[in-house]
Design a protein around this motif. Structure first.
Motif, PDB file in Angstrom:
ATOM      1  N   PRO A 301       0.833  -1.213   0.000  1.00  0.00           N
ATOM      2  CA  PRO A 301       0.000   0.000   0.000  1.00  0.00           C
ATOM      3  C   PRO A 301       0.860   1.252   0.000  1.00  0.00           C
ATOM      4  O   PRO A 301       2.081   1.198   0.198  1.00  0.00           O
ATOM      5  CB  PRO A 301      -0.798  -0.134   1.301  1.00  0.00           C
ATOM      6  N   PHE A 303       2.307   3.436   1.801  1.00  0.00           N
ATOM      7  CA  PHE A 303       2.712   3.733   3.165  1.00  0.00           C
ATOM      8  C   PHE A 303       3.493   5.041   3.270  1.00  0.00           C
ATOM      9  O   PHE A 303       3.918   5.421   4.353  1.00  0.00           O
ATOM     10  CB  PHE A 303       3.612   2.606   3.707  1.00  0.00           C
ATOM     11  N   PHE A 307      -1.648   7.085   6.563  1.00  0.00           N
ATOM     12  CA  PHE A 307      -2.672   6.064   6.359  1.00  0.00           C
ATOM     13  C   PHE A 307      -3.163   5.556   7.708  1.00  0.00           C
ATOM     14  O   PHE A 307      -2.471   5.646   8.718  1.00  0.00           O
ATOM     15  CB  PHE A 307      -2.123   4.896   5.516  1.00  0.00           C
ATOM     16  N   GLY A 343      -4.576   0.991   5.574  1.00  0.00           N
ATOM     17  CA  GLY A 343      -3.368   0.537   4.904  1.00  0.00           C
ATOM     18  C   GLY A 343      -2.712  -0.669   5.547  1.00  0.00           C
ATOM     19  O   GLY A 343      -1.876  -1.321   4.933  1.00  0.00           O
TER      20      GLY A 343
END
Length: 405
Positions: A301, A303, A307, A343
């Motif tokens: 994801p 990051f 998130f 996330g």
């Protein structure tokens, strides 16, 4: 009041009406966590005290020089299990069962000192002032969580404040992928209502170290998204669930349970210090995963900007297939987090937790050995006696309170 290096340092209660913006400014300039790891970034709600306000008793202090806030600290107090003793069952004097021993425990988190004002004794003054409040409110022990390589924090708490190393749990982090995780058809997952979940936790985990006496308030908190139990398919279903009491009187050979806490509504995380190459490669994994979800490819994801995440707590279970049940519950928690735009899914468990093998996680994002340090604030007036808790041996499991994560 205090004077450090010719400057008067005032420690006082946090005032949300006039301190919020200045506290958030200090938060932003204080690095929390090593480069390339998950680190606290910002308070999503714009309320610096929100991480402890769900606790039974909480407080936030700020350190001020003139009109400038140069540090802050948060603290909370609760009653938890610190051990167990054996007691005869009232209905059957020949049956001896373990019962929890409780103590009043304080927790320190969010200690920050502005980089320009470090090594001036401000952190020590904040800790001492918070501990005075702990003692005044009957806390018998105080503990903190820090990274084992955070030498400045360790020096402050162990060398100057009298804390000792106590437990070394593991923080396990799993990304939320662009695809849903397929769950085993051999396992059924049932959501429990809060009162049913409370009965199960009190019967099975009340003697687990750090189990909060006010578990009811946690399970009924709006941030708890649900408690979920995994059982073999065919044994129970949502329509045939008999309730925790009847379930525990004749459980299946293997089962597992977790609860999910919505940290996304409290604060956000980000990974710092990643190169452009790593960011580009991570983006490519997401593109491929979205284009070909049926391949179930692991993707990274985003990051690299703030998130949210969900925390799994109250993990437990029994039986030879319990780890597989835990894995299914983690998959269910992943899909719930994906649905809510998170996330990552995170949990923290004892380093010797038997069910740890069933928890999916990425080592590069996880912390194999977090460090909890503890201090005895006064005489032990706990409900029963376990001696000095600071000198006790760790059990196989701990109960991580999501309000303090």
């Amino acid at each position: 009041m205090g004077e450090e290096y010719g400057r008067v340092v005032a420690v006082r209660e946090f005032d949300p009406n006039k301190d919020r913006d200045r506290v958030e400014a200090v938060e932003r300039i204080c690095e929390v966590g090593p480069s390339g790891k998950l680190s606290l970034f910002t308070d999503l709600l714009g309320d610096p005290i929100c991480r402890v306000r769900h606790s039974p008793a909480f407080r936030m202090l700020v350190a001020e020089i003139g009109q400038e806030i140069v540090g802050m600290i948060r603290g909370c107090i609760k009653t938890v299990t610190c051990g167990k003793k054996l007691s005869r069952n009232g209905n059957n004097s020949h049956f001896i069962e373990p019962v929890p021993v409780y103590t009043k425990l304080a927790y320190i988190l969010g200690l920050r000192v502005s980089p320009s004002y470090r090594r001036m004794g401000i952190g020590l003054k904040l800790v001492n002032t918070m501990e005075e409040w702990f003692r005044d409110n009957g806390a018998e022990y105080s503990y903190i969580a820090t990274e084992k390589d955070n030498l400045a924090s360790l020096m402050l708490f162990t060398n100057k404040c009298g804390y000792s190393k106590f437990r070394t749990p593991s923080i396990l982090v799993n990304p939320v992928f662009a695809h849903r995780i397929s769950l085993s058809q051999k396992i059924t997952i049932i959501q429990l209502d809060p009162s049913d979940a409370e009965r199960l936790y009190r019967r099975c985990f009340a003697t687990t170290e750090f189990f909060p006496r006010d578990i009811r308030s946690i399970l009924n908190n709006k941030l708890t998204l649900g408690t979920f139990i995994a059982v073999p398919s065919g044994s129970f279903s949502p329509d045939t669930w008999p309730g925790s009491d009847l379930f525990l009187s004749d459980p299946p050979e293997s089962w597992a349970v977790i609860s999910v806490w919505n940290c996304k509504e409290v604060f956000t995380l980000e990974v710092r210090g990643a190169s452009l190459v790593k960011r580009t490669l991570a983006k490519m994994t997401r593109i491929v995963d979205r284009a070909l979800p049926f391949l179930q490819l692991p993707s990274i994801p985003n990051f690299f900007r703030p998130f949210g995440f969900h925390l799994m707590y109250g993990l437990g279970g029994e039986g030879p297939e319990a780890a597989k049940m835990v894995k299914a519950l983690c998959g269910h928690a992943h899909n719930l987090a994906k649905q809510r735009g998170c996330g990552a899914v995170v949990t923290e468990v004892s380093c010797c937790e038997p069910l740890k093998l069933g928890i999916p996680h990425w080592k590069m994002l996880s912390c194999a050995e977090d460090l909890w340090c503890i201090k005895r604030l006064g005489e032990d007036y706990s409900d029963g006696s376990v001696g000095d808790w600071t000198k006790s041996y760790p059990g196989l499991s701990i109960f991580v309170d999501p309000r303090e994560f």
